[in-house]
Design a protein around this motif. Structure first.
Motif, PDB file in Angstrom:
ATOM      1  N   ASP A   1       0.868  -1.177   0.000  1.00 33.01           N
ATOM      2  CA  ASP A   1       0.000   0.000   0.000  1.00 33.01           C
ATOM      3  C   ASP A   1       0.911   1.235   0.000  1.00 33.01           C
ATOM      4  OD1 ASP A   1      -1.622   2.153   0.777  1.00 33.01           O
ATOM      5  OD2 ASP A   1      -2.813   0.938   2.137  1.00 33.01           O
TER       6      ASP A   1
ATOM      7  N   GLY B   1     -11.065   8.626  -6.350  1.00 31.74           N
ATOM      8  CA  GLY B   1     -11.112   7.211  -5.949  1.00 31.74           C
ATOM      9  C   GLY B   1      -9.752   6.564  -6.107  1.00 31.74           C
ATOM     10  N   GLY B   2      -9.702   5.230  -6.032  1.00 34.82           N
ATOM     11  CA  GLY B   2      -8.472   4.476  -6.245  1.00 34.82           C
ATOM     12  C   GLY B   2      -7.362   4.912  -5.310  1.00 34.82           C
TER      13      GLY B   2
ATOM     14  N   ALA C   1      -5.669   7.641  -5.316  1.00 34.31           N
ATOM     15  CA  ALA C   1      -5.822   9.040  -4.880  1.00 34.31           C
ATOM     16  C   ALA C   1      -6.693   9.123  -3.629  1.00 34.31           C
ATOM     17  CB  ALA C   1      -6.418   9.884  -6.004  1.00 34.31           C
TER      18      ALA C   1
ATOM     19  N   PRO D   1       2.920   4.442  -7.476  1.00 29.48           N
ATOM     20  CA  PRO D   1       1.951   3.390  -7.826  1.00 29.48           C
ATOM     21  C   PRO D   1       2.045   3.165  -9.338  1.00 29.48           C
ATOM     22  CG  PRO D   1       0.819   5.496  -7.758  1.00 29.48           C
ATOM     23  CD  PRO D   1       2.295   5.785  -7.497  1.00 29.48           C
TER      24      PRO D   1
ATOM     25  N   THR E   1      -3.090   2.546 -14.457  1.00 26.29           N
ATOM     26  CA  THR E   1      -3.464   1.135 -14.666  1.00 26.29           C
ATOM     27  C   THR E   1      -4.731   0.718 -13.928  1.00 26.29           C
ATOM     28  OG1 THR E   1      -2.140   0.259 -12.826  1.00 26.29           O
ATOM     29  CG2 THR E   1      -1.032   0.500 -14.969  1.00 26.29           C
ATOM     30  N   GLY E   2      -5.373   1.662 -13.246  1.00 24.33           N
ATOM     31  CA  GLY E   2      -6.626   1.339 -12.552  1.00 24.33           C
ATOM     32  C   GLY E   2      -7.801   1.866 -13.356  1.00 24.33           C
ATOM     33  N   ILE E   3      -8.441   2.900 -12.818  1.00 23.77           N
ATOM     34  CA  ILE E   3      -9.631   3.492 -13.438  1.00 23.77           C
ATOM     35  C   ILE E   3      -9.314   3.961 -14.871  1.00 23.77           C
ATOM     36  CG2 ILE E   3     -11.301   5.413 -13.223  1.00 23.77           C
ATOM     37  CD1 ILE E   3     -10.588   5.200 -10.078  1.00 23.77           C
TER      38      ILE E   3
ATOM     39  N   VAL F   1       5.342   0.554  -5.816  1.00 18.11           N
ATOM     40  CA  VAL F   1       4.501  -0.106  -4.818  1.00 18.11           C
ATOM     41  C   VAL F   1       3.262  -0.604  -5.551  1.00 18.11           C
ATOM     42  CG1 VAL F   1       3.314   0.120  -2.617  1.00 18.11           C
ATOM     43  CG2 VAL F   1       5.388   1.466  -3.051  1.00 18.11           C
TER      44      VAL F   1
ATOM     45  N   ASP G   1       0.389  -7.720 -10.308  1.00 22.31           N
ATOM     46  CA  ASP G   1       0.976  -6.496 -10.874  1.00 22.31           C
ATOM     47  C   ASP G   1       2.464  -6.427 -10.538  1.00 22.31           C
ATOM     48  OD1 ASP G   1      -1.500  -5.818 -11.828  1.00 22.31           O
ATOM     49  OD2 ASP G   1      -1.796  -4.095 -10.511  1.00 22.31           O
TER      50      ASP G   1
HETATM   51  P1  ADP Z   1      -5.562   5.751 -12.467  1.00 24.98           P
HETATM   52  O1  ADP Z   1      -6.787   6.616 -12.487  1.00 24.98           O
HETATM   53  O2  ADP Z   1      -4.297   6.528 -12.774  1.00 24.98           O
HETATM   54  O3  ADP Z   1      -5.725   4.508 -13.272  1.00 24.98           O
HETATM   55  P2  ADP Z   1      -6.066   4.280  -9.956  1.00 24.98           P
HETATM   56  O4  ADP Z   1      -5.990   4.837  -8.586  1.00 24.98           O
HETATM   57  O5  ADP Z   1      -7.396   3.837 -10.444  1.00 24.98           O
HETATM   58  O6  ADP Z   1      -5.380   5.383 -10.910  1.00 24.98           O
HETATM   59  O7  ADP Z   1      -5.074   3.041 -10.073  1.00 24.98           O
HETATM   60  C1  ADP Z   1      -3.689   3.114 -10.253  1.00 24.98           C
HETATM   61  C2  ADP Z   1      -3.060   1.866  -9.666  1.00 24.98           C
HETATM   62  O8  ADP Z   1      -2.950   2.014  -8.252  1.00 24.98           O
HETATM   63  C3  ADP Z   1      -3.844   0.560  -9.889  1.00 24.98           C
HETATM   64  O9  ADP Z   1      -2.910  -0.437 -10.296  1.00 24.98           O
HETATM   65  C4  ADP Z   1      -4.414   0.238  -8.516  1.00 24.98           C
HETATM   66  O10 ADP Z   1      -4.512  -1.161  -8.312  1.00 24.98           O
HETATM   67  C5  ADP Z   1      -3.339   0.810  -7.618  1.00 24.98           C
HETATM   68  N1  ADP Z   1      -3.719   1.147  -6.229  1.00 24.98           N
HETATM   69  C6  ADP Z   1      -4.932   1.407  -5.702  1.00 24.98           C
HETATM   70  N2  ADP Z   1      -4.824   1.685  -4.379  1.00 24.98           N
HETATM   71  C7  ADP Z   1      -3.502   1.589  -4.071  1.00 24.98           C
HETATM   72  C8  ADP Z   1      -2.727   1.740  -2.876  1.00 24.98           C
HETATM   73  N3  ADP Z   1      -3.299   2.073  -1.706  1.00 24.98           N
HETATM   74  N4  ADP Z   1      -1.375   1.561  -2.945  1.00 24.98           N
HETATM   75  C9  ADP Z   1      -0.778   1.245  -4.116  1.00 24.98           C
HETATM   76  N5  ADP Z   1      -1.440   1.091  -5.268  1.00 24.98           N
HETATM   77  C10 ADP Z   1      -2.785   1.254  -5.255  1.00 24.98           C
END
Ligand code: ADP
Length: 180
Positions: free
Chosen positions: A17, A39-40, A42, A121, A125-127, A159, A165
């Motif tokens: 994390d 979200g995510g 952020a 991070p 790769t998320g949202i 991280v 991943d």
């Molecule tokens: P983006 O909008 O840039 O895609 P996200 O927050 O949706 O950003 O995701 C970016 C990456 O961060 C994803 O791989 C997600 O799994 C990862 N992620 C989410 N929460 C955490 C955390 N607390 N620590 C590290 N990585 C995280």
């Protein structure tokens, strides 16, 4: 933890994390353009930092894809947060150039602020939908390209939230430099 040395800079990967990396001077946020909570990752960073982070950030925005800005860490264990806006996959073009720009701008900004250790991070790769394999290649190449020019940064940690991943980033990190 997996590590590889590039000159004076250690690049490493951990599963974990990003809000729980107390030994790093700075962590990077995959932010939204307005630098609001969101979200995510952020959302997790803003929750851990407290509401003062958003208050500090809003006047620094909006930012464009590929840009980075720096703030304090507030209640995080890190002195600084660097906020990057990654590209939305399939929308912000060229994706690879914009993703590479996030890492380059974040590392140069960290270096100018005397930061020696920084955690990222997997931006976009998320949202934002960037496929992890492609993102890992672009990311590691961007970092390896910029590290020879850094004066202060000595540790770059990725991280990764999931073991899978982390495995993808490990493969990209251990690939011969010419293939990065
Ligand atoms: P983006 O909008 O840039 O895609 P996200 O927050 O949706 O950003 O995701 C970016 C990456 O961060 C994803 O791989 C997600 O799994 C990862 N992620 C989410 N929460 C955490 C955390 N607390 N620590 C590290 N990585 C995280």
């Amino acid at each position: 933890m997996t590590q590889r040395q590039f000159g004076k800079v250690t690049v490493e990967t951990v599963q974990g994390d990003i809000t729980r990396q107390p030994d790093l001077d700075a962590i990077v946020n995959a932010a939204n353009a307005e630098l609001r909570v969101g979200g995510g990752v952020a959302g997790a960073i803003h929750r851990a930092a407290g509401p003062e982070l958003e208050k500090e950030c809003i006047p620094l925005g909006p930012i464009k894809p590929g840009q980075a800005v720096i703030s304090g860490g507030h209640h995080l264990p890190n002195a600084h947060v660097i906020h990057c806006l990654g590209p939305v996959y399939g929308h912000d073009k060229p994706e690879a150039g914009l993703l590479a720009s996030c890492y380059r701008e974040a590392l140069l900004l960290a270096d100018r602020n005397d930061i020696t250790s920084i955690g990222f991070p997997a931006i976009s790769t998320g949202i934002f939908g960037y496929p992890i394999e492609e993102a890992a290649q672009v990311t590691l190449k961007a970092v390896v390209d910029v590290v020879p020019g850094l004066d202060n940064v000595r540790t770059v940690r990725f991280v990764l939230f999931s073991e899978s991943d982390k495995a993808v980033f490990d493969r990209a990190l251990m690939a011969p430099v010419a293939n990065l």
